[in-house]
Design a protein around this motif. Structure first.
Motif, mmCIF file in Angstrom:
data_model
loop_
_atom_site.group_PDB
_atom_site.id
_atom_site.type_symbol
_atom_site.label_atom_id
_atom_site.label_comp_id
_atom_site.label_asym_id
_atom_site.label_seq_id
_atom_site.Cartn_x
_atom_site.Cartn_y
_atom_site.Cartn_z
ATOM 1 N N GLU A 33 0.788 -1.235 0.000
ATOM 2 C CA GLU A 33 0.000 0.000 0.000
ATOM 3 C C GLU A 33 0.820 1.286 0.000
ATOM 4 O OE1 GLU A 33 -3.323 0.245 -0.406
ATOM 5 O OE2 GLU A 33 -3.311 -1.925 -0.632
ATOM 6 N N ALA A 34 2.042 1.268 0.492
ATOM 7 C CA ALA A 34 2.828 2.502 0.646
ATOM 8 C C ALA A 34 3.006 3.273 -0.662
ATOM 9 C CB ALA A 34 4.168 2.212 1.299
ATOM 10 N N PRO A 35 3.284 2.616 -1.799
ATOM 11 C CA PRO A 35 3.452 3.410 -3.031
ATOM 12 C C PRO A 35 2.194 4.212 -3.409
ATOM 13 C CG PRO A 35 4.374 1.221 -3.327
ATOM 14 C CD PRO A 35 3.634 1.196 -2.021
ATOM 15 N N ARG A 36 1.032 3.586 -3.309
ATOM 16 C CA ARG A 36 -0.218 4.316 -3.617
ATOM 17 C C ARG A 36 -0.470 5.400 -2.572
ATOM 18 N NH1 ARG A 36 -2.076 -0.768 -5.402
ATOM 19 N NH2 ARG A 36 -2.618 -1.296 -3.273
ATOM 20 N N MET A 37 -0.188 5.084 -1.315
ATOM 21 C CA MET A 37 -0.403 6.060 -0.246
ATOM 22 C C MET A 37 0.509 7.272 -0.437
ATOM 23 S SD MET A 37 -0.882 3.425 2.937
ATOM 24 C CE MET A 37 -1.358 4.626 4.174
ATOM 25 N N LEU A 38 1.731 7.031 -0.900
ATOM 26 C CA LEU A 38 2.657 8.136 -1.156
ATOM 27 C C LEU A 38 2.087 9.054 -2.236
ATOM 28 C CD1 LEU A 38 5.355 9.489 -0.545
ATOM 29 C CD2 LEU A 38 6.392 7.987 -2.256
ATOM 30 N N GLY A 39 1.490 8.466 -3.267
ATOM 31 C CA GLY A 39 0.869 9.268 -4.317
ATOM 32 C C GLY A 39 -0.257 10.133 -3.789
ATOM 33 N N VAL A 40 -1.088 9.557 -2.933
ATOM 34 C CA VAL A 40 -2.192 10.317 -2.332
ATOM 35 C C VAL A 40 -1.633 11.448 -1.464
ATOM 36 C CG1 VAL A 40 -4.107 10.178 -0.688
ATOM 37 C CG2 VAL A 40 -3.830 8.400 -2.429
ATOM 38 N N ALA A 41 -0.637 11.116 -0.653
ATOM 39 C CA ALA A 41 -0.044 12.125 0.227
ATOM 40 C C ALA A 41 0.616 13.243 -0.579
ATOM 41 C CB ALA A 41 0.963 11.472 1.172
ATOM 42 N N LEU A 42 1.246 12.893 -1.691
ATOM 43 C CA LEU A 42 1.864 13.913 -2.553
ATOM 44 C C LEU A 42 0.826 14.865 -3.122
ATOM 45 C CD1 LEU A 42 4.632 11.980 -4.507
ATOM 46 C CD2 LEU A 42 4.946 14.085 -3.191
ATOM 47 N N ARG A 43 -0.345 14.343 -3.482
ATOM 48 C CA ARG A 43 -1.397 15.218 -4.001
ATOM 49 C C ARG A 43 -1.876 16.193 -2.932
ATOM 50 N NH1 ARG A 43 -3.232 10.500 -7.121
ATOM 51 N NH2 ARG A 43 -4.332 9.899 -5.250
ATOM 52 N N ILE A 44 -1.880 15.764 -1.678
ATOM 53 C CA ILE A 44 -2.339 16.635 -0.607
ATOM 54 C C ILE A 44 -1.252 17.616 -0.185
ATOM 55 C CG2 ILE A 44 -3.106 16.707 1.816
ATOM 56 C CD1 ILE A 44 -4.375 13.910 1.320
ATOM 57 N N LEU A 45 -0.023 17.110 -0.004
ATOM 58 C CA LEU A 45 1.045 17.911 0.586
ATOM 59 C C LEU A 45 1.961 18.605 -0.425
ATOM 60 C CD1 LEU A 45 1.900 15.334 3.368
ATOM 61 C CD2 LEU A 45 0.831 17.570 3.699
ATOM 62 N N ARG A 46 2.047 18.056 -1.626
ATOM 63 C CA ARG A 46 2.822 18.637 -2.726
ATOM 64 C C ARG A 46 4.319 18.704 -2.484
ATOM 65 N NH1 ARG A 46 -1.869 22.474 -3.653
ATOM 66 N NH2 ARG A 46 -2.967 21.382 -5.305
ATOM 67 N N ARG A 47 4.804 18.058 -1.439
ATOM 68 C CA ARG A 47 6.247 17.989 -1.176
ATOM 69 C C ARG A 47 6.569 16.556 -0.783
ATOM 70 N NH1 ARG A 47 7.294 22.641 2.912
ATOM 71 N NH2 ARG A 47 9.217 21.521 3.243
ATOM 72 N N ARG A 48 7.521 15.975 -1.474
ATOM 73 C CA ARG A 48 7.834 14.562 -1.278
ATOM 74 C C ARG A 48 8.252 14.261 0.160
ATOM 75 N NH1 ARG A 48 8.132 10.343 -4.498
ATOM 76 N NH2 ARG A 48 9.270 8.538 -3.771
ATOM 77 N N ALA A 49 9.092 15.089 0.752
ATOM 78 C CA ALA A 49 9.551 14.819 2.116
ATOM 79 C C ALA A 49 8.367 14.786 3.081
ATOM 80 C CB ALA A 49 10.565 15.865 2.555
ATOM 81 N N LEU A 50 7.438 15.715 2.919
ATOM 82 C CA LEU A 50 6.258 15.731 3.792
ATOM 83 C C LEU A 50 5.366 14.534 3.522
ATOM 84 C CD1 LEU A 50 5.256 19.513 3.734
ATOM 85 C CD2 LEU A 50 6.456 18.264 5.529
ATOM 86 N N ALA A 51 5.233 14.157 2.256
ATOM 87 C CA ALA A 51 4.400 13.004 1.904
ATOM 88 C C ALA A 51 4.991 11.722 2.497
ATOM 89 C CB ALA A 51 4.273 12.889 0.395
ATOM 90 N N GLU A 52 6.305 11.583 2.411
ATOM 91 C CA GLU A 52 6.955 10.404 2.996
ATOM 92 C C GLU A 52 6.760 10.375 4.510
ATOM 93 O OE1 GLU A 52 10.969 10.739 1.578
ATOM 94 O OE2 GLU A 52 10.455 9.893 -0.387
ATOM 95 N N GLU A 53 6.858 11.541 5.130
ATOM 96 C CA GLU A 53 6.629 11.627 6.572
ATOM 97 C C GLU A 53 5.189 11.208 6.916
ATOM 98 O OE1 GLU A 53 6.473 15.080 10.040
ATOM 99 O OE2 GLU A 53 7.671 15.446 8.241
ATOM 100 N N ALA A 54 4.233 11.637 6.112
ATOM 101 C CA ALA A 54 2.835 11.289 6.354
ATOM 102 C C ALA A 54 2.606 9.785 6.231
ATOM 103 C CB ALA A 54 1.921 12.037 5.377
ATOM 104 N N VAL A 55 3.200 9.172 5.220
ATOM 105 C CA VAL A 55 3.047 7.725 5.041
ATOM 106 C C VAL A 55 3.695 6.981 6.204
ATOM 107 C CG1 VAL A 55 3.660 5.742 3.585
ATOM 108 C CG2 VAL A 55 2.814 7.847 2.537
ATOM 109 N N HIS A 56 4.885 7.406 6.586
ATOM 110 C CA HIS A 56 5.562 6.776 7.724
ATOM 111 C C HIS A 56 4.726 6.885 8.988
ATOM 112 C CE1 HIS A 56 8.230 6.878 11.257
ATOM 113 N NE2 HIS A 56 8.771 5.832 10.668
ATOM 114 N N ASP A 57 4.271 8.092 9.275
ATOM 115 C CA ASP A 57 3.457 8.311 10.475
ATOM 116 C C ASP A 57 2.166 7.496 10.433
ATOM 117 O OD1 ASP A 57 5.405 10.068 11.271
ATOM 118 O OD2 ASP A 57 4.195 11.878 11.006
ATOM 119 N N THR A 58 1.614 7.340 9.231
ATOM 120 C CA THR A 58 0.396 6.544 9.080
ATOM 121 C C THR A 58 0.649 5.103 9.501
ATOM 122 O OG1 THR A 58 -0.459 7.936 7.320
ATOM 123 C CG2 THR A 58 -1.312 5.683 7.421
ATOM 124 N N PHE A 59 1.763 4.537 9.057
ATOM 125 C CA PHE A 59 2.029 3.143 9.417
ATOM 126 C C PHE A 59 2.378 2.981 10.890
ATOM 127 C CE2 PHE A 59 1.925 2.451 4.903
ATOM 128 C CZ PHE A 59 1.276 1.231 4.841
#
Length: 183
Positions: A33-59
């Motif tokens: 699920e992480a690759p798709r979740m990263l895509g969703v997070a990128l659409r919301i946050l628009r910055r890869r580092a923040l999106a990765e942080e969001a996915v990590h925190d989610t898990f």
């Protein structure tokens, strides 16, 4: 059975197993699920580092809260993406710029300009400058890098060579100190 149904069942099963402490199930869930979740997070946050942080925190939250998953209330994917969405929105709120950016009169600092130069440019804003000067120099640098340069918590941790938790607590405490000083 459709592929979506099989995925939903595997996510539901992985969540059930994660709730009972099965790390392999969480790892599988992450890999699927992480690759798709990263895509969703990128659409919301628009910055890869923040999106990765969001996915990590989610898990991390999934690991802690997998026992709260109730298949009667929705699918496992719905559970995952609701946590991700909430985490991403919380990151957006915490990354919102404070009055410091307004104080710079929309003057965006250059990448070469260091935090001390930004503080020096704030001389016309006496109260804020005095309050910033009261902070420990490293904490003042963290505040300026976060709010004038727009660095995320993760980016700050990397740049300052500090653990992420330390950076987050420094920023939180420093903002409280600034708020108290300015009031």
């Amino acid at each position: 059975m459709s592929e979506a149904t099989q995925t939903a069942l595997s996510v539901d099963e992985a969540l059930r197993r994660s709730a009972s402490g099965d790390r392999a199930a969480l790892r599988t869930l992450y890999q699927n699920e992480a690759p798709r979740m990263l895509g969703v997070a990128l659409r919301i946050l628009r910055r890869r580092a923040l999106a990765e942080e969001a996915v990590h925190d989610t898990f991390v939250q999934v690991w802690q809260r997998a026992g709260r998953f109730d298949p009667a209330r929705g699918s496992g994917q719905t559970f995952l993406y609701a946590i991700l969405r909430n985490r991403a929105l919380n990151i957006l709120r915490s990354e919102a710029r404070t009055d410091l950016t307004d104080a710079l009169d929309e003057d965006v600092p250059s990448e070469e300009e260091g935090p001390e130069q930004v503080v020096a440019r704030l001389s016309e804003i006496g109260a804020l400058r005095r309050c910033l000067d009261r902070l420990d120099p490293r904490r003042r640098s963290a505040i300026v890098l976060a709010y004038a340069h727009g660095l995320s918590h993760g980016e700050l941790a990397g740049r300052l060579g500090l653990p992420l938790g330390t950076v987050k607590s420094w920023l939180r405490r420093s903002l409280l100190t600034l708020r108290e000083c300015l009031s």
